[in-house]
Design a protein around this motif. Structure first.
Motif, PDB file in Angstrom:
ATOM      1  N   PRO A 102       0.753  -1.206  -0.059  1.00 29.64           N
ATOM      2  CA  PRO A 102      -0.089   0.117   0.065  1.00 29.64           C
ATOM      3  C   PRO A 102       0.937   1.242  -0.069  1.00 29.64           C
ATOM      4  CG  PRO A 102      -1.178  -1.656   1.555  1.00 29.64           C
ATOM      5  CD  PRO A 102       0.414  -2.178   1.082  1.00 29.64           C
ATOM      6  N   ASP A 103       1.865   1.290   0.850  1.00 29.85           N
ATOM      7  CA  ASP A 103       2.706   2.652   0.810  1.00 29.85           C
ATOM      8  C   ASP A 103       3.313   2.709  -0.622  1.00 29.85           C
ATOM      9  OD1 ASP A 103       4.506   0.049   1.588  1.00 29.85           O
ATOM     10  OD2 ASP A 103       6.056   1.501   1.201  1.00 29.85           O
ATOM     11  N   GLU A 104       3.641   1.907  -1.529  1.00 30.01           N
ATOM     12  CA  GLU A 104       4.081   2.089  -2.779  1.00 30.01           C
ATOM     13  C   GLU A 104       3.076   2.652  -3.749  1.00 30.01           C
ATOM     14  OE1 GLU A 104       7.235   1.999  -5.417  1.00 30.01           O
ATOM     15  OE2 GLU A 104       7.473   1.361  -3.262  1.00 30.01           O
ATOM     16  N   LEU A 105       2.058   2.550  -3.327  1.00 32.86           N
ATOM     17  CA  LEU A 105       0.974   3.190  -4.070  1.00 32.86           C
ATOM     18  C   LEU A 105       0.831   4.685  -4.022  1.00 32.86           C
ATOM     19  CD1 LEU A 105      -1.901   0.688  -3.584  1.00 32.86           C
ATOM     20  CD2 LEU A 105      -0.646   1.098  -5.600  1.00 32.86           C
ATOM     21  N   GLY A 106       1.499   5.285  -2.954  1.00 34.19           N
ATOM     22  CA  GLY A 106       1.575   6.685  -2.921  1.00 34.19           C
ATOM     23  C   GLY A 106       0.051   7.317  -2.876  1.00 34.19           C
ATOM     24  N   GLN A 107      -0.323   8.551  -3.615  1.00 32.80           N
ATOM     25  CA  GLN A 107      -1.358   9.083  -3.518  1.00 32.80           C
ATOM     26  C   GLN A 107      -2.553   8.283  -4.209  1.00 32.80           C
ATOM     27  OE1 GLN A 107      -0.678  12.771  -5.559  1.00 32.80           O
ATOM     28  NE2 GLN A 107       0.268  13.602  -3.890  1.00 32.80           N
ATOM     29  N   LEU A 108      -2.460   7.045  -4.883  1.00 37.18           N
ATOM     30  CA  LEU A 108      -3.435   6.131  -5.265  1.00 37.18           C
ATOM     31  C   LEU A 108      -4.031   5.436  -4.221  1.00 37.18           C
ATOM     32  CD1 LEU A 108      -1.827   4.584  -8.476  1.00 37.18           C
ATOM     33  CD2 LEU A 108      -3.156   6.457  -8.319  1.00 37.18           C
ATOM     34  N   TRP A 109      -3.411   5.196  -3.087  1.00 35.66           N
ATOM     35  CA  TRP A 109      -3.931   4.792  -1.808  1.00 35.66           C
ATOM     36  C   TRP A 109      -4.601   5.759  -0.882  1.00 35.66           C
ATOM     37  CZ3 TRP A 109      -6.421   0.771  -0.014  1.00 35.66           C
ATOM     38  CH2 TRP A 109      -6.021   0.287   1.118  1.00 35.66           C
ATOM     39  N   VAL A 110      -6.005   5.845  -1.173  1.00 38.14           N
ATOM     40  CA  VAL A 110      -6.886   6.748  -0.454  1.00 38.14           C
ATOM     41  C   VAL A 110      -8.117   6.293   0.125  1.00 38.14           C
ATOM     42  CG1 VAL A 110      -7.826   9.213  -0.607  1.00 38.14           C
ATOM     43  CG2 VAL A 110      -5.884   8.703  -1.898  1.00 38.14           C
ATOM     44  N   GLY A 111      -8.519   6.302   1.308  1.00 38.49           N
ATOM     45  CA  GLY A 111      -9.521   5.908   1.826  1.00 38.49           C
ATOM     46  C   GLY A 111      -9.688   4.569   1.640  1.00 38.49           C
ATOM     47  N   LEU A 151      -9.172   2.720  -0.561  1.00 34.05           N
ATOM     48  CA  LEU A 151      -9.453   2.139  -2.025  1.00 34.05           C
ATOM     49  C   LEU A 151      -8.293   2.566  -2.945  1.00 34.05           C
ATOM     50  CD1 LEU A 151     -12.951   3.841  -2.467  1.00 34.05           C
ATOM     51  CD2 LEU A 151     -12.361   1.381  -2.629  1.00 34.05           C
ATOM     52  N   VAL A 152      -7.878   1.966  -4.022  1.00 31.83           N
ATOM     53  CA  VAL A 152      -6.817   2.045  -4.958  1.00 31.83           C
ATOM     54  C   VAL A 152      -7.302   2.832  -6.322  1.00 31.83           C
ATOM     55  CG1 VAL A 152      -5.040   0.766  -6.338  1.00 31.83           C
ATOM     56  CG2 VAL A 152      -5.659  -0.255  -4.099  1.00 31.83           C
ATOM     57  N   GLY A 153      -6.802   4.253  -6.230  1.00 30.94           N
ATOM     58  CA  GLY A 153      -7.235   5.043  -7.365  1.00 30.94           C
ATOM     59  C   GLY A 153      -6.402   4.512  -8.514  1.00 30.94           C
ATOM     60  N   GLY A 154      -6.555   5.327  -9.814  1.00 34.60           N
ATOM     61  CA  GLY A 154      -6.055   5.238 -11.144  1.00 34.60           C
ATOM     62  C   GLY A 154      -7.080   4.621 -11.953  1.00 34.60           C
ATOM     63  N   ASP A 179      -1.130   4.617 -13.185  1.00 32.46           N
ATOM     64  CA  ASP A 179      -1.360   5.753 -12.353  1.00 32.46           C
ATOM     65  C   ASP A 179      -1.435   6.876 -13.049  1.00 32.46           C
ATOM     66  OD1 ASP A 179       1.409   6.417 -13.414  1.00 32.46           O
ATOM     67  OD2 ASP A 179       2.429   5.668 -11.955  1.00 32.46           O
ATOM     68  N   ARG A 180      -1.323   7.973 -12.154  1.00 32.40           N
ATOM     69  CA  ARG A 180      -1.882   9.360 -12.946  1.00 32.40           C
ATOM     70  C   ARG A 180      -0.825   9.839 -13.939  1.00 32.40           C
ATOM     71  NH1 ARG A 180      -6.535   8.467 -11.249  1.00 32.40           N
ATOM     72  NH2 ARG A 180      -7.067   8.471  -8.943  1.00 32.40           N
ATOM     73  N   ASN A 181       0.580   9.076 -13.836  1.00 31.21           N
ATOM     74  CA  ASN A 181       1.543   9.495 -14.751  1.00 31.21           C
ATOM     75  C   ASN A 181       1.435   8.463 -16.178  1.00 31.21           C
ATOM     76  OD1 ASN A 181       2.554  11.664 -13.357  1.00 31.21           O
ATOM     77  ND2 ASN A 181       3.524  10.164 -11.847  1.00 31.21           N
ATOM     78  N   GLY A 182       0.480   7.835 -16.215  1.00 28.81           N
ATOM     79  CA  GLY A 182       0.232   6.841 -17.375  1.00 28.81           C
ATOM     80  C   GLY A 182       1.143   5.584 -17.083  1.00 28.81           C
ATOM     81  N   GLN A 183       1.697   5.393 -15.809  1.00 27.19           N
ATOM     82  CA  GLN A 183       2.697   4.114 -15.765  1.00 27.19           C
ATOM     83  C   GLN A 183       1.730   3.001 -15.079  1.00 27.19           C
ATOM     84  OE1 GLN A 183       6.059   4.448 -16.771  1.00 27.19           O
ATOM     85  NE2 GLN A 183       5.237   6.395 -17.552  1.00 27.19           N
TER      86      GLN A 183
END
Length: 330
Positions: A203-212, A214-217, A308-312
């Motif tokens: 989870p820590d590796e997800l950074g800002q994708l890990w919110v609430g 849930l996994v964003g992206g 992710d938000r950078n397309g990676q």
């Protein structure tokens, strides 16, 4: 931290993977399999994190160029696989197309079933099935892998027991499932073995994708080479992973390595597309009165990738072909 498993025996051989997925190093003698990591998380996780930092800094002995072609499912065998249907638009569309009502308690507690927990296929392995007439479909998901979870855990505390996330293809047999559900005893043969993406991520590796919890992206899905979905995974659900874990843990504790899926990703905005053919067909029924998209045939492929938000890529991709199973040996 990013982890993966080389194909080796039934449980794979654990490796640590660099953040950019270009390099890796074997994790032994810290741990030889993913299950060993999960069983001994408090002891081995700090050591693996140090190895991960050394690998990313280019200071790691024994590192090698990562070849994703030789990776198995990160956790090929699990003690328990629980999968949900937490995205409301997915539930509503499919039930509306079948003329079925929604459960009265849909917003009160999640829909969850228990699936096959062994034999997860690797990201690029063929999915072998006995007949096209079973109604073959894929379902794009992100699943959590837990450590020990105590019975009676709260939804909020349950998120603290998540160790890793993986990409998941929950294979479904659309011609079989309705008949099984009508018998009111749940899925069985309508849910064969599922598949995992190659990379497991903490989870820590997800950074800002890990919110609430849930996994964003964005979940990208292709069927027969055509993109059918660009779905935001962190919205449009009243339930997070902690809710599903806590729901099942009301009467059971979890062993380390329990896999919990949130279900086929889906957005209320139809322009995002779909994470399975079943939902595409449901929308065709509701919007046009007839189905035009066929389910999968042998020789056809699907691809799933979460970015992710950078397309990676976050977990690598699932890129699979569906084939007829080989005849049993006499």
């Amino acid at each position: 931290m990013k982890l993966a498993s080389l194909r080796s025996g039934r449980d794979g051989e654990l490796i640590v993977v660099s953040r950019d997925l270009s390099r890796a190093v074997k994790a032994a003698p810290i741990a030889s399999t993913m299950q060993q990591v999960l069983d001994n998380w408090g002891i081995v996780e700090p050591r693996l994190q140090r190895l991960y930092a050394e690998l990313n800094a280019g200071e790691c002995d024994g590192q090698f160029t990562l070849d994703v072609e030789v990776l198995s499912a990160p956790l090929p065998r699990s003690y328990q696989y629980l999968d949900g249907a937490a995205y409301l638009s997915h539930i509503r569309r499919n039930r509306a197309a079948r003329g079925e009502p929604l459960p009265d308690d849909l917003l009160d507690k999640p829909l969850v079933y228990q699936g096959i927990s062994h034999g997860f296929l690797g990201w690029n392995e063929d999915v072998a099935l006995p007949s096209e007439d079973l109604g073959i479909d894929f379902e794009a998901e992100i699943a959590a892998i837990t450590g020990d979870v105590p019975m009676g855990v709260s939804a909020e505390a349950a998120c603290e027991h998540i160790r890793l996330f993986v990409l998941l293809n929950d294979v479904s047999l659309r011609s079989v499932i309705p008949g099984e559900l009508r018998r009111t005893f749940g899925f069985l043969i309508g849910k064969p073995a599922s598949s995992m993406g190659p990379i497991a991520v903490t989870p820590d590796e997800l950074g800002q994708l890990w919110v609430g919890c849930l996994v964003g992206g964005t979940m990208q899905c292709w069927v027969r080479g055509e993109q059918v979905g660009r779905i935001e995974t962190g919205i449009d659900t009243p339930f997070h992973y902690g809710h599903l874990i806590a729901y099942a843990a009301q009467t059971r504790a979890f062993e380390p390595g329990t896999i919990v899926g949130l279900g086929t990703v889906s957005n209320e905005d139809e322009s995002a597309g779909c994470g399975c053919i079943g939902e595409i067909r449901a929308l065709e029924t509701l919007n046009h009165g007839k189905i035009t998209t066929p389910l999968l045939r042998f020789g056809e492929r699907i691809k799933i990738e979460h970015i992710d938000r950078n397309g990676q890529t976050v977990f690598g991709c699932i890129d699979q072909r569906f084939v007829r199973m080989a005849p049993l040996q006499a």
